[in-house]
Design an enzyme around this catalytic site. Structure first.
Site, PDB file in Angstrom:
ATOM      1  N   TYR A  72      -9.428   8.522  -7.626  1.00  9.79           N
ATOM      2  CA  TYR A  72      -8.807   7.923  -8.815  1.00  9.79           C
ATOM      3  C   TYR A  72      -9.840   7.786  -9.936  1.00  9.79           C
ATOM      4  O   TYR A  72      -9.601   8.174 -11.089  1.00  9.79           O
ATOM      5  CB  TYR A  72      -8.209   6.566  -8.430  1.00  9.79           C
ATOM      6  CG  TYR A  72      -7.442   5.886  -9.530  1.00  9.79           C
ATOM      7  CD1 TYR A  72      -6.071   6.076  -9.687  1.00  9.79           C
ATOM      8  CD2 TYR A  72      -8.098   5.036 -10.430  1.00  9.79           C
ATOM      9  CE1 TYR A  72      -5.382   5.437 -10.690  1.00  9.79           C
ATOM     10  CE2 TYR A  72      -7.405   4.398 -11.442  1.00  9.79           C
ATOM     11  CZ  TYR A  72      -6.045   4.608 -11.567  1.00  9.79           C
ATOM     12  OH  TYR A  72      -5.367   3.967 -12.573  1.00  9.79           O
ATOM     13  N   GLY A 108       0.799  -1.219   0.000  1.00  7.11           N
ATOM     14  CA  GLY A 108       0.000   0.000   0.000  1.00  7.11           C
ATOM     15  C   GLY A 108       0.836   1.276   0.000  1.00  7.11           C
ATOM     16  O   GLY A 108       0.347   2.335   0.371  1.00  7.11           O
ATOM     17  N   ASP A 164       1.558  -1.246 -13.844  1.00  8.43           N
ATOM     18  CA  ASP A 164       2.209  -2.006 -12.777  1.00  8.43           C
ATOM     19  C   ASP A 164       2.541  -3.427 -13.214  1.00  8.43           C
ATOM     20  O   ASP A 164       3.636  -3.945 -12.946  1.00  8.43           O
ATOM     21  CB  ASP A 164       1.310  -2.051 -11.538  1.00  8.43           C
ATOM     22  CG  ASP A 164       0.969  -0.669 -11.028  1.00  8.43           C
ATOM     23  OD1 ASP A 164       1.599   0.301 -11.483  1.00  8.43           O
ATOM     24  OD2 ASP A 164       0.065  -0.570 -10.169  1.00  8.43           O
TER      25      ASP A 164
HETATM   26  P1  ADP Z   1       0.248  -1.033  -3.737  1.00  9.57           P
HETATM   27  O1  ADP Z   1       0.061  -1.907  -4.934  1.00  9.57           O
HETATM   28  O2  ADP Z   1       0.750   0.301  -4.094  1.00  9.57           O
HETATM   29  O3  ADP Z   1       1.090  -1.666  -2.680  1.00  9.57           O
HETATM   30  P2  ADP Z   1      -2.570  -1.470  -3.560  1.00  9.57           P
HETATM   31  O4  ADP Z   1      -3.655  -0.866  -2.730  1.00  9.57           O
HETATM   32  O5  ADP Z   1      -2.721  -1.456  -5.024  1.00  9.57           O
HETATM   33  O6  ADP Z   1      -1.190  -0.803  -3.098  1.00  9.57           O
HETATM   34  O7  ADP Z   1      -2.394  -2.981  -3.164  1.00  9.57           O
HETATM   35  C1  ADP Z   1      -2.242  -3.344  -1.809  1.00  9.57           C
HETATM   36  C2  ADP Z   1      -3.127  -4.546  -1.538  1.00  9.57           C
HETATM   37  O8  ADP Z   1      -2.586  -5.702  -2.210  1.00  9.57           O
HETATM   38  C3  ADP Z   1      -3.158  -4.936  -0.078  1.00  9.57           C
HETATM   39  O9  ADP Z   1      -4.149  -4.216   0.611  1.00  9.57           O
HETATM   40  C4  ADP Z   1      -3.471  -6.416  -0.167  1.00  9.57           C
HETATM   41  O10 ADP Z   1      -4.846  -6.618  -0.384  1.00  9.57           O
HETATM   42  C5  ADP Z   1      -2.738  -6.841  -1.426  1.00  9.57           C
HETATM   43  N1  ADP Z   1      -1.386  -7.355  -1.122  1.00  9.57           N
HETATM   44  C6  ADP Z   1      -0.217  -6.912  -1.631  1.00  9.57           C
HETATM   45  N2  ADP Z   1       0.825  -7.624  -1.167  1.00  9.57           N
HETATM   46  C7  ADP Z   1       0.321  -8.546  -0.330  1.00  9.57           C
HETATM   47  C8  ADP Z   1       0.889  -9.587   0.479  1.00  9.57           C
HETATM   48  N3  ADP Z   1       2.199  -9.798   0.523  1.00  9.57           N
HETATM   49  N4  ADP Z   1       0.028 -10.348   1.195  1.00  9.57           N
HETATM   50  C9  ADP Z   1      -1.302 -10.132   1.164  1.00  9.57           C
HETATM   51  N5  ADP Z   1      -1.878  -9.178   0.426  1.00  9.57           N
HETATM   52  C10 ADP Z   1      -1.098  -8.379  -0.302  1.00  9.57           C
HETATM   53 MG    MG Z   2      -1.317  -1.576  -6.486  1.00 11.55          MG
END
Ligand code: ADP
Ligand code: MG
Length: 385
Positions: free
Chosen positions: A226, A119, A174
């Site tokens: 967004y 996040g 991404d």
């Molecule tokens: P970003 O991609 O910039 O980190 P996003 O909101 O697009 O932020 O994605 C984050 C979401 O992706 C988290 O809230 C979760 O749902 C999921 N996520 C990402 N990495 C993991 C992980 N290692 N384990 C569980 N969920 C994950």
């Molecule tokens: Mg993301």
């Protein structure tokens, strides 16, 4: 990060068939351009999400995440738009999208462990999708890591997972970054036709570093900002009679602005059109080794995102100003905005000072301590073990 294979054994009681991983990314320049058919210029981060995986003979996905701290079971037959909820959507959605694309995919046991901050605008979501997608490709013999065309097909499945199953209306940058970037290069991504080019990006050779600041601020995009920006761009394109804002050349910008119905649409359009031009200029400057120009373009990009596109926030502005005040050639917010991360292009001998200055600026305001770390352009999704 402990070994995901060992965690897998603890959780599922058997060794995984292998371990796959995919990188997070930072976008050097070209923000909020992907859904406008524009240009972006991401690099893959050294920070990656690993997925230890085994194929199953049935249609069950069992998935454990160290970061989520839970194990969840999902029947593939139950996966579809909006289902499942939560973090498992990103993984289950990839298997669903691959099936929808005609690939023969069964269930899997998966253990996820990630060094990509979640996040933080560094694309942990695509790293998760692409690590699972890479594993599925190898475990089910899909060949989707074989070359850039196959990887682009896997990227499209991962985009569908995020858009349709997880319900996050992001563009395609991404997933393309996670699957197509190369070590030592930035990926010039043309989101109009999916064309890619690799642009040399080796700052160390030029005595500079790229410093990432995870501001730890998160003013969630959930309040629809967004989506609002996307809709404004679509409306502007419709008023101008073009498919996307990519079709407005910089030389025709003033005339286009004069035809738009509101100031808001004029601001959004000005950002998108000038930002796409800045990506082209940044690629030329990188090829010429003109880092001062790259820094100037970072500054202009940030100002445009802050003032015209209105997606920055106090934490991002402070991180950018502090880094520039400590000797960065330029800095900018990266990713969707409203929190997340910024990047700064800094001479090597000023990198520590820049990080100290950013932390001090946050401390002076009573904000949580940001994470500052230098990054280099790493490799794409691959099998590790
Ligand atoms: P970003 O991609 O910039 O980190 P996003 O909101 O697009 O932020 O994605 C984050 C979401 O992706 C988290 O809230 C979760 O749902 C999921 N996520 C990402 N990495 C993991 C992980 N290692 N384990 C569980 N969920 C994950
Ligand atoms: Mg993301």
């Amino acid at each position: 990060m402990t070994s995901p294979a060992r965690t897998h054994r603890d959780v599922f009681g058997a060794d995984p068939a292998g371990v796959w991983s995919a990188p997070g990314r930072v976008n050097l320049i070209g923000e909020h351009t992907d859904y406008n058919g524009g240009l972006a210029l991401p690099i893959a981060l050294p920070q990656r999400t690993a997925a230890a995986c085994s194929a199953r003979g049935d249609d069950l996905l069992r998935i454990h995440s160290v970061q989520a701290g839970e194990t969840v079971e999902v029947a593939l037959g139950d996966v579809g738009p909006g289902s499942p909820h939560g973090w498992t959507a990103y993984a289950a959605g990839v298997l669903w999208a691959l099936r929808a694309d005609g690939c023969e995919v069964r269930g899997m046991d998966v253990t996820v462990d990630s060094a990509v901050p979640v996040g933080a605008g560094l694309s942990s979501s695509a790293a998760l999708e692409c690590a699972v997608g890479a594993a599925a490709s190898d475990l089910f013999g899909l060949g989707l890591l074989a070359d850039d065309a196959a990887r682009a097909r896997l990227a499209r499945a991962c985009v569908r997972a995020e858009n349709e199953v997880a319900g996050a209306a992001t563009g395609g940058m991404d997933q393309s970054a996670a699957l197509l970037c190369r070590t030592g290069s930035a990926l010039l991504l043309d989101c109009r036709d999916g064309a890619t080019e690799h642009v040399p990006f080796d700052l160390a050779a030029a005595g500079h570093v790229l410093l990432v600041t995870d501001t730890r601020a998160s003013h969630a995009l959930n309040d629809g900002q967004y989506e609002k920006r996307r809709r404004a761009c679509e409306q502007a394109a419709a008023e101008l009679g073009v498919a996307t804002l990519r079709e407005v050349p910089p030389g025709a910008l003033d005339e286009a602005l004069a035809r738009l119905s509101t100031d808001e649409l004029r601001q959004r359009t000005r950002h998108v059109v000038t930002e796409i031009a800045r990506v082209e200029a940044a690629v030329a400057a990188l090829r010429d080794g003109d880092l001062a120009e790259v820094g100037r373009l970072f500054r202009a990009s940030h100002a445009s995102l802050r003032d015209d596109y209105e997606v920055s926030c106090a934490e991002l502005d402070v991180a950018v100003e502090a880094a520039e005040g400590a000797g960065a050639l330029g800095a900018r917010m990266t990713g969707g905005g409203f929190g997340g991360s910024s990047i700064a292009l800094v001479p090597e001998d000023a990198a520590d000072d820049a990080a100290v200055a950013v932390r001090a600026a946050f401390a002076a305001r009573g904000w949580a301590e940001p994470q500052c770390f230098p990054v280099t352009a790493g490799p794409p999704a691959a099998r590790d073990i």
